[in-house]
Scaffold this motif. Structure first.
Motif, PDB file in Angstrom:
ATOM      1  N   PRO A   1       9.142  -1.974 -40.892  1.00  0.00           N
ATOM      2  CA  PRO A   1      10.496  -1.561 -41.530  1.00  0.00           C
ATOM      3  C   PRO A   1      10.540  -1.527 -42.973  1.00  0.00           C
ATOM      4  N   PHE A   2      10.875  -0.271 -43.424  1.00  0.00           N
ATOM      5  CA  PHE A   2      10.875  -0.069 -44.883  1.00  0.00           C
ATOM      6  C   PHE A   2      12.442   0.188 -45.381  1.00  0.00           C
ATOM      7  N   LEU A   3      12.829  -0.492 -46.489  1.00  0.00           N
ATOM      8  CA  LEU A   3      14.271  -0.521 -46.826  1.00  0.00           C
ATOM      9  C   LEU A   3      14.512   0.740 -47.987  1.00  0.00           C
ATOM     10  N   ALA A   4      15.246   1.554 -47.735  1.00  0.00           N
ATOM     11  CA  ALA A   4      15.515   2.566 -49.141  1.00  0.00           C
ATOM     12  C   ALA A   4      15.705   1.735 -50.189  1.00  0.00           C
ATOM     13  N   PRO A   5      15.289   2.099 -51.357  1.00  0.00           N
ATOM     14  CA  PRO A   5      14.455   3.520 -51.460  1.00  0.00           C
ATOM     15  C   PRO A   5      12.870   3.262 -51.305  1.00  0.00           C
ATOM     16  N   ASN A   6      12.468   2.130 -50.979  1.00  0.00           N
ATOM     17  CA  ASN A   6      11.201   1.961 -51.015  1.00  0.00           C
ATOM     18  C   ASN A   6      10.351   2.465 -49.717  1.00  0.00           C
ATOM     19  N   SER A   7      10.483   3.717 -49.576  1.00  0.00           N
ATOM     20  CA  SER A   7       9.654   4.279 -48.261  1.00  0.00           C
ATOM     21  C   SER A   7       9.378   5.632 -48.414  1.00  0.00           C
ATOM     22  N   TYR A   8       8.665   6.019 -47.776  1.00  0.00           N
ATOM     23  CA  TYR A   8       8.006   7.489 -47.930  1.00  0.00           C
ATOM     24  C   TYR A   8       9.187   8.429 -48.187  1.00  0.00           C
ATOM     25  N   THR A   9      10.292   8.439 -47.264  1.00  0.00           N
ATOM     26  CA  THR A   9      11.239   9.275 -47.580  1.00  0.00           C
ATOM     27  C   THR A   9      12.345   9.055 -48.556  1.00  0.00           C
TER      28      THR A   9
ATOM     29  N   PHE B   1      14.214  -2.904 -29.338  1.00  0.00           N
ATOM     30  CA  PHE B   1      13.066  -3.993 -29.755  1.00  0.00           C
ATOM     31  C   PHE B   1      13.579  -5.409 -29.272  1.00  0.00           C
ATOM     32  N   ASN B   2      12.660  -6.150 -28.583  1.00  0.00           N
ATOM     33  CA  ASN B   2      13.226  -7.420 -28.129  1.00  0.00           C
ATOM     34  C   ASN B   2      13.276  -8.693 -28.810  1.00  0.00           C
ATOM     35  N   LYS B   3      13.200  -8.307 -30.233  1.00  0.00           N
ATOM     36  CA  LYS B   3      13.121  -9.472 -31.268  1.00  0.00           C
ATOM     37  C   LYS B   3      13.969  -8.883 -32.369  1.00  0.00           C
ATOM     38  N   LYS B   4      14.263  -9.982 -33.121  1.00  0.00           N
ATOM     39  CA  LYS B   4      15.348  -9.581 -34.450  1.00  0.00           C
ATOM     40  C   LYS B   4      14.095  -8.689 -35.345  1.00  0.00           C
ATOM     41  N   ILE B   5      14.731  -7.488 -36.091  1.00  0.00           N
ATOM     42  CA  ILE B   5      13.543  -7.185 -36.967  1.00  0.00           C
ATOM     43  C   ILE B   5      13.683  -7.747 -38.455  1.00  0.00           C
ATOM     44  N   VAL B   6      12.621  -8.278 -38.712  1.00  0.00           N
ATOM     45  CA  VAL B   6      12.574  -8.851 -40.186  1.00  0.00           C
ATOM     46  C   VAL B   6      12.260  -7.792 -41.292  1.00  0.00           C
ATOM     47  N   PRO B   7      13.107  -7.476 -42.252  1.00  0.00           N
ATOM     48  CA  PRO B   7      12.432  -6.725 -43.254  1.00  0.00           C
ATOM     49  C   PRO B   7      11.422  -6.926 -43.948  1.00  0.00           C
ATOM     50  N   LYS B   8      10.643  -6.161 -44.772  1.00  0.00           N
ATOM     51  CA  LYS B   8       9.406  -6.355 -45.355  1.00  0.00           C
ATOM     52  C   LYS B   8       8.319  -7.119 -44.472  1.00  0.00           C
ATOM     53  N   ALA B   9       8.414  -7.073 -43.416  1.00  0.00           N
ATOM     54  CA  ALA B   9       7.262  -7.753 -42.455  1.00  0.00           C
ATOM     55  C   ALA B   9       6.750  -7.061 -41.426  1.00  0.00           C
ATOM     56  N   ILE B  10       5.609  -7.415 -40.816  1.00  0.00           N
ATOM     57  CA  ILE B  10       5.176  -6.723 -39.544  1.00  0.00           C
ATOM     58  C   ILE B  10       5.730  -7.443 -38.302  1.00  0.00           C
TER      59      ILE B  10
ATOM     60  N   GLU C   1      19.871   6.618 -42.392  1.00  0.00           N
ATOM     61  CA  GLU C   1      20.622   5.143 -42.662  1.00  0.00           C
ATOM     62  C   GLU C   1      20.501   4.199 -41.649  1.00  0.00           C
ATOM     63  N   ASP C   2      20.523   4.865 -40.136  1.00  0.00           N
ATOM     64  CA  ASP C   2      20.493   3.914 -38.915  1.00  0.00           C
ATOM     65  C   ASP C   2      19.011   3.579 -38.577  1.00  0.00           C
ATOM     66  N   ALA C   3      17.973   4.042 -39.352  1.00  0.00           N
ATOM     67  CA  ALA C   3      16.704   3.852 -38.732  1.00  0.00           C
ATOM     68  C   ALA C   3      16.369   2.456 -38.304  1.00  0.00           C
ATOM     69  N   ILE C   4      16.953   1.398 -38.980  1.00  0.00           N
ATOM     70  CA  ILE C   4      16.292   0.075 -38.606  1.00  0.00           C
ATOM     71  C   ILE C   4      17.333  -0.328 -37.724  1.00  0.00           C
ATOM     72  N   GLU C   5      18.537  -0.005 -37.545  1.00  0.00           N
ATOM     73  CA  GLU C   5      19.532  -0.487 -36.536  1.00  0.00           C
ATOM     74  C   GLU C   5      19.015   0.066 -35.228  1.00  0.00           C
ATOM     75  N   ILE C   6      18.601   1.337 -35.365  1.00  0.00           N
ATOM     76  CA  ILE C   6      18.160   2.108 -33.759  1.00  0.00           C
ATOM     77  C   ILE C   6      16.958   1.341 -33.518  1.00  0.00           C
TER      78      ILE C   6
END
Ligand SMILES: Nc1nc2c(ncn2[C@@H]2O[C@H](COP(=O)(O)OP(=O)(O)OP(=O)(O)O)[C@@H](O)[C@H]2O)c(=O)[nH]1
Ligand SMILES: [Mg+2]
Length: 444
Positions: A66-74, A38-47, A28-33
């Protein structure tokens, strides 16, 4: 089964110097962590390109995916961090992630979560492991087939044949006034179809085990029989020392090669003799006997230029109870018509005569040639489940042929469905799950 899904992380690439290293965070906290370090804001579905920063210091220039649930390997939120491939930097970043609230993943935990979150079934999870461990293109092909769901589809087809007939039996038992009893002929036909399909899969079981694990081939014979020379000729490499002195090879030597898509571990052994071996040679001879014992196929060599002797016979007897091929060596030095046994193979490591024929013989010895049988791979667990299902179906078939009460037949059909359900993991225990994922590496 209750599972807690906290946020886990691990290094996904081998921990050695390379172009890039990948660290995976899932939960759940993967993107937050990832965002915290990281020194910038993380943009979902982007490099996301930037720096990992720790206590104000730039650690490494990275890419975060970043991959948002449920669209990821896990099936969970996942952040994949691509770092430069220095083990020191990768470890440092992993420690920073751990400090920020993730936990180190256990072996196979990412794939286990993919299964528990219904992203893949158990046979596909196992195929991930097979694909990682594939040593040849053929085994990779089979593993990819299982990963893409071919084993699951085949199993589902068999299950639906059984479910169809079971459904009809149950309906007629539950609603005898409205639903007619199922004809025994129809029951027999469906069960026979399912049995046939399972037998076809089990026919390939041996081949699948060989494709997954490879085979061991030992080269055995008296001193000077030409074992090391053949070992080198098969490898096409001057790997083992060859001299005219008896007892040149002291230790067993092991190398890998591929024969027709099968991974072969080839073992050169010390020549076996009774007479006057010194202490070191004696140990070597013991190792040779062990190598013969453990091999799947033994190449029994005798020196064609000297002819077959009682001493050769004694050594060949060590391999009598397993697959073996009699090889007559040094064919360039001897009369070709002078064979000891009909099916022996004459070779010369010097002129390479007979080497390809010997490779074909090794291949034929271990496989029932069935190219169609490697579209997907089964492992021993699947084979066990198929065998158990087969046994239950054979009981059901016997019952149907004997005109047994359909209530009793349905018990065996249910048992077969349970056994087949274990393959995809729809019926599964924690113990089986832990056993499967224990074989994975951390990070997968
Ligand atoms: N002409 C000819 N000589 C061979 C051939 N194979 C082996 N030799 C010779 O036979 C001798 C023994 O060969 P090795 O391969 O060392 O035999 P080995 O069975 O490994 O012997 P140990 O390690 O002592 O048990 C060497 O002098 C080789 O050059 C062959 O095909 N043709
Ligand atoms: Mg040798």
């Amino acid at each position: 089964m209750n599972y807690t899904f906290d946020t886990i992380c691990a290094i996904a690439t081998p921990l050695s110097t390379g172009g890039i290293g990948v660290i995976r965070i899932s939960g759940e906290d993967a993107i937050e962590i990832a965002a915290k370090i990281f020194n910038k804001k993380i943009v979902p579905k982007a490099i996301n390109h930037g720096w990992i920063v720790y206590k104000g210091e730039k650690i490494d220039e990275v890419i975060i995916l970043p991959f948002l649930a449920p669209n990821s390997y896990t099936g969970e939120n996942v952040a994949e961090i691509q770092t430069h491939g220095s083990p020191v930097v990768i470890n440092q970043i992993l420690n920073i992630i751990l400090e920020n609230g993730a936990r180190l993943a256990q072996k196979g935990e990412f794939t286990k979560r993919a299964f528990l979150n219904h992203k893949i079934d158990l046979s596909q999870a196992e195929a991930v492991l097979d694909l990682i461990n594939s040593k040849t293109q053929k085994s990779a092909h089979g593993a990819a087939g299982s990963l893409s769901g071919l084993l699951r589809i085949k199993t589902e087809e068999i299950k639906s044949k059984i479910s169809d007939i079971l459904g009809k039996i149950i309906a007629s038992l539950d609603f005898p006034d409205d639903v007619a009893e199922v004809g025994y002929d129809e029951i027999i036909k469906n069960i026979e179809d399912a049995i046939y399909e399972i037998k076809e899969i089990l026919k390939n079981a041996k081949m699948h085990n060989i494709l997954r694990q490879g085979i061991k081939v030992a080269v055995a014979g008296r001193p000077n029989a030409g074992k090391s020379s053949l070992f080198n000729a098969l490898l096409n490499l001057e790997r083992a020392i060859v001299t005219e002195i008896e007892g040149t090879t002291r230790d067993t030597i092991t190398e890998s090669l591929e024969i027709n898509g099968i991974s072969v571990t080839l073992i050169d052994t010390a020549g076996i003799r009774d007479k006057s071996p010194d202490k070191v040679e004696k140990i070597g001879i013991e190792q040779s006997k062990n190598a013969i014992e453990q091999a799947d196929v033994v190449l029994c060599l005798y020196d064609g230029s000297c002819g077959f002797s009682e001493a050769d016979k004694k050594i060949f007897e060590l391999a009598n109870n397993k697959k073996h091929i009699v090889v007559r060596t040094k064919s360039d030095l001897c009369d070709k018509s002078n064979k000891t046994t009909e099916d022996e193979i004459s070779i010369s490591s010097k002129t390479k005569e007979g080497i390809d024929e010997l490779k074909r013989a090794i291949y034929n010895e271990i496989t029932e040639l069935n190219p169609a049988g490697s579209e997907f791979l089964t492992n021993q667990r699947h084979q066990y489940c198929f065998r158990a299902a087969l046994e239950a179906l054979e009981n059901a078939l016997q019952g149907a042929k004997d005109g047994e009460l359909q209530d009793l037949i349905s018990i065996d059909l249910k048992a077969a469905l349970t056994n087949l359900g274990e393959i995809s993991g729809e019926v599964i225990t924690d113990d089986i799950l832990n056993n499967i994922f224990e074989n994975f590496c951390i990070g997968k």
